[in-house]
Design an enzyme around this catalytic site. Structure first.
Site, PDB file in Angstrom:
ATOM      1  N   ASP A   1       0.842  -1.190   0.000  1.00 19.62           N
ATOM      2  CA  ASP A   1       0.000   0.000   0.000  1.00 19.62           C
ATOM      3  C   ASP A   1       0.883   1.248   0.000  1.00 19.62           C
ATOM      4  OD1 ASP A   1      -2.445   1.267  -0.114  1.00 19.62           O
ATOM      5  OD2 ASP A   1      -2.670   1.364   2.061  1.00 19.62           O
TER       6      ASP A   1
ATOM      7  N   GLU B   1     -10.108  12.186   8.163  1.00 20.03           N
ATOM      8  CA  GLU B   1     -10.059  13.558   7.635  1.00 20.03           C
ATOM      9  C   GLU B   1     -11.424  14.232   7.729  1.00 20.03           C
ATOM     10  OE1 GLU B   1      -7.857  13.323   3.597  1.00 20.03           O
ATOM     11  OE2 GLU B   1      -8.252  11.293   4.288  1.00 20.03           O
TER      12      GLU B   1
ATOM     13  N   GLN C   1      -3.881   1.531  15.180  1.00 20.23           N
ATOM     14  CA  GLN C   1      -2.805   2.079  14.349  1.00 20.23           C
ATOM     15  C   GLN C   1      -1.994   3.132  15.111  1.00 20.23           C
ATOM     16  OE1 GLN C   1      -4.351   3.975  10.810  1.00 20.23           O
ATOM     17  NE2 GLN C   1      -2.332   4.420   9.966  1.00 20.23           N
TER      18      GLN C   1
ATOM     19  N   GLU D   1      -9.225   4.054  -2.201  1.00 15.58           N
ATOM     20  CA  GLU D   1      -7.968   3.928  -2.938  1.00 15.58           C
ATOM     21  C   GLU D   1      -8.205   3.256  -4.287  1.00 15.58           C
ATOM     22  OE1 GLU D   1      -4.673   2.292  -0.797  1.00 15.58           O
ATOM     23  OE2 GLU D   1      -5.341   3.088   1.145  1.00 15.58           O
TER      24      GLU D   1
ATOM     25  N   HIS E   1      -4.469  13.756   1.143  1.00 13.28           N
ATOM     26  CA  HIS E   1      -4.670  12.907   2.317  1.00 13.28           C
ATOM     27  C   HIS E   1      -3.458  13.005   3.242  1.00 13.28           C
ATOM     28  CE1 HIS E   1      -5.673   9.377   4.764  1.00 13.28           C
ATOM     29  NE2 HIS E   1      -4.476   8.900   4.497  1.00 13.28           N
TER      30      HIS E   1
ATOM     31  N   LYS F   1      -4.290  -2.472  10.168  1.00 12.97           N
ATOM     32  CA  LYS F   1      -4.658  -2.536   8.753  1.00 12.97           C
ATOM     33  C   LYS F   1      -4.909  -3.962   8.266  1.00 12.97           C
ATOM     34  CE  LYS F   1      -3.537   1.838   7.463  1.00 12.97           C
ATOM     35  NZ  LYS F   1      -4.360   2.723   6.627  1.00 12.97           N
TER      36      LYS F   1
ATOM     37  N   ARG G   1      -8.035   3.075  13.543  1.00 14.97           N
ATOM     38  CA  ARG G   1      -7.171   4.219  13.868  1.00 14.97           C
ATOM     39  C   ARG G   1      -6.591   4.149  15.273  1.00 14.97           C
ATOM     40  NH1 ARG G   1      -6.026   5.519   8.872  1.00 14.97           N
ATOM     41  NH2 ARG G   1      -7.826   6.259   7.680  1.00 14.97           N
TER      42      ARG G   1
ATOM     43  N   THR H   1      -9.045  -6.011   3.859  1.00 14.41           N
ATOM     44  CA  THR H   1      -8.958  -5.033   2.772  1.00 14.41           C
ATOM     45  C   THR H   1      -9.942  -5.484   1.709  1.00 14.41           C
ATOM     46  OG1 THR H   1      -6.591  -4.736   3.212  1.00 14.41           O
ATOM     47  CG2 THR H   1      -7.422  -3.900   1.107  1.00 14.41           C
TER      48      THR H   1
ATOM     49  N   ASP I   1      -8.958   0.249   2.106  1.00 13.27           N
ATOM     50  CA  ASP I   1      -7.973  -0.128   3.128  1.00 13.27           C
ATOM     51  C   ASP I   1      -8.554   0.191   4.496  1.00 13.27           C
ATOM     52  OD1 ASP I   1      -5.644  -0.687   4.528  1.00 13.27           O
ATOM     53  OD2 ASP I   1      -4.746   1.264   4.109  1.00 13.27           O
TER      54      ASP I   1
ATOM     55  N   GLU J   1     -10.671   3.741   3.754  1.00 12.75           N
ATOM     56  CA  GLU J   1      -9.799   4.570   2.919  1.00 12.75           C
ATOM     57  C   GLU J   1     -10.115   4.268   1.464  1.00 12.75           C
ATOM     58  OE1 GLU J   1      -5.698   3.936   4.087  1.00 12.75           O
ATOM     59  OE2 GLU J   1      -5.882   5.378   5.738  1.00 12.75           O
TER      60      GLU J   1
HETATM   61 CA    CA Z   1      -4.008   3.063   2.906  1.00 14.05          CA
END
Ligand code: CA
Length: 410
Positions: free
Chosen positions: A114, A359, A225, A186, A121, A238, A222, A242, A218, A184
């Site tokens: 990734d 975000e 993480q 992507e 971002h 993570k 948080r 996925t 993804d 996320e």
């Molecule tokens: Ca990612």
């Protein structure tokens, strides 16, 4: 290179392909599916709301051999399928209603990496932690990435369990269910032929090793993480799941939607020579509209439509996919057919383009308000996120990626 397969006048005898479908005859993505009552996965091409089964069964139940074959056979298959599906062609097709079929992850994914090429971002997330210095100094020199987990990649439509893990709460470590589950938005990039170990892929040849694209979510815990990521980067925050969209959108289908790589803002450093190529700068970008939608139990119960949580575009990538391939192999690392890259979260510069809840809610401090009366700081059990992508250009038929759906259950 544009050819007759991109002709906007071309129509299919599969009527549903000629309206507002993600899969008109100009798209022709490949995937692995199981029809009702079927057992072994079969290879097929999406056309309208149907799947045309290919005559040749995939040799090992995956599309890895097709990914490995490279551009010439891929282009030949596209031309043949386009001809067979065009109005007037006489074909005895094995056509299946897509809604009745089960889609699979299309290839055996040896390795998943990734990246982090969405500069808006990276800037927005950086600002949450370092208001005065959001981007770390290496960002504009090196396409940042980390090695992800291939075993937990799941196809669209597959539920996954809320991860549990270790996180810091009130100053001390606790183990429990993630309370800051995020998504996320992507792009996924399927690797084609690849390289021998010790033989890097030069940037000018990188395009030959890119076999297709998909959407990739993804999922990110948080809180897990935040506690674990220093100093070695993402790990269990993570690797629990996925999600990817199951159709492989080919580079050929995307030819009309290529654009110049976005110009670097004035004052940004020039990349090192191994990451510099005039052709790649001239046509290495993509104009693909990217969206994320949220479905909650409350919205569903009240018969309300999904709530759009991100409206972005693939043009917001600071590094091109070719630069990712060249950089990944630059140390001699071998890429293999069926390897998968994630682009990193592709956020737009404005609030409506923020492509993660981290975000959009400013770290959970500014909740989203939904028409159902619900609020969301992060994802709750029963929530589903739907990613969509469409490539549009005047004079060409719009193509889509199909959906990448995933729902978290408790
Ligand atoms: Ca990612």
């Amino acid at each position: 290179m544009l050819d007759a397969t991109h002709d906007p006048a071309r129509r299919s005898w599969v009527e549903s392909a000629n309206g507002h479908s993600d899969f008109p005859i100009q798209n022709l993505p490949l995937g692995l599916f199981t029809p009702p009552g079927g057992h072994a996965p079969r290879a097929g091409v999406a056309i309208g709301d149907a799947i045309l089964e290919l005559e040749d069964a995939p040799p090992d139940g995956t599309l890895n051999a097709w990914l490995a074959a490279g551009e010439a056979p891929r282009r030949a298959l596209r031309e043949r399928l386009s001809a067979e599906l065009t109005i007037g062609a006489s074909t005895r097709a094995r056509l299946h209603p897509a809604a009745d079929c089960r889609m699979h992850v299309p290839a055996r994914i040896g390795d998943y990496t990734d990246f982090y090429v969405g500069i808006h971002h990276a800037t927005a997330v950086g600002k949450l932690f370092r208001p005065d210095n959001p981007l770390l100094p290496n960002y504009k020199h090196v396409p940042i990435g980390y090695h992800g987990r291939a075993s937990s990649i799941i196809p669209s439509g597959t539920d996954f369990r809320r991860p549990r893990g270790q996180m810091a709460r009130n100053g001390g470590p606790v183990f429990g269910p993630c309370e800051k589950l995020d998504y996320e938005l992507e792009l996924g990039i399927w690797i084609g032929p690849g390289n021998e170990q010790g033989a890097p892929i030069p940037l000018a040849e990188a395009a030959r090793h890119i076999a297709g694209f998909c959407l990739l979510n993804d999922w990110s815990a948080r809180d897990i993480q935040a506690w674990e990521y220093q100093p070695l980067g993402p790990f269990l925050g993570k690797s629990f799941a996925t999600s990817i969209s199951p159709w492989i959108i080919t580079p050929e289908a995307l030819v009309p939607f290529r654009i110049a790589a976005p110009p670097r803002p004035e004052g940004d450093p020039a990349p090192l020579p191994y990451l510099t190529d005039a052709t790649d700068q001239a046509e290495g970008g993509f104009d693909i509209a990217l969206e994320a939608w949220l479905v909650t139990p409350g919205l569903t119960a009240q018969g309300l439509p999904p709530h759009r949580i991100a409206d972005s575009n693939a043009r917001h990538m600071y590094w091109t996919v070719a630069q990712m391939v060249a950089h990944h192999s630059s140390n001699g690392c071998n890429l293999n057919p069926g390897d998968l890259f994630g682009s990193g979260t592709i956020s737009g510069p404005e609030r409506d383009g923020y492509a993660s809840l981290l975000e959009a809610t400013q770290g959970g401090t500014q909740p989203l308000r939904l028409a159902s009366g619900e609020e969301r700081r992060f994802l709750e059990d029963g929530d589903e996120v739907i990613l969509r992508a469409q490539a549009r250009r005047e004079g060409f038929v719009t193509i889509g990626f199909g959906e990448c759906r995933g729902r978290v259950i408790g």
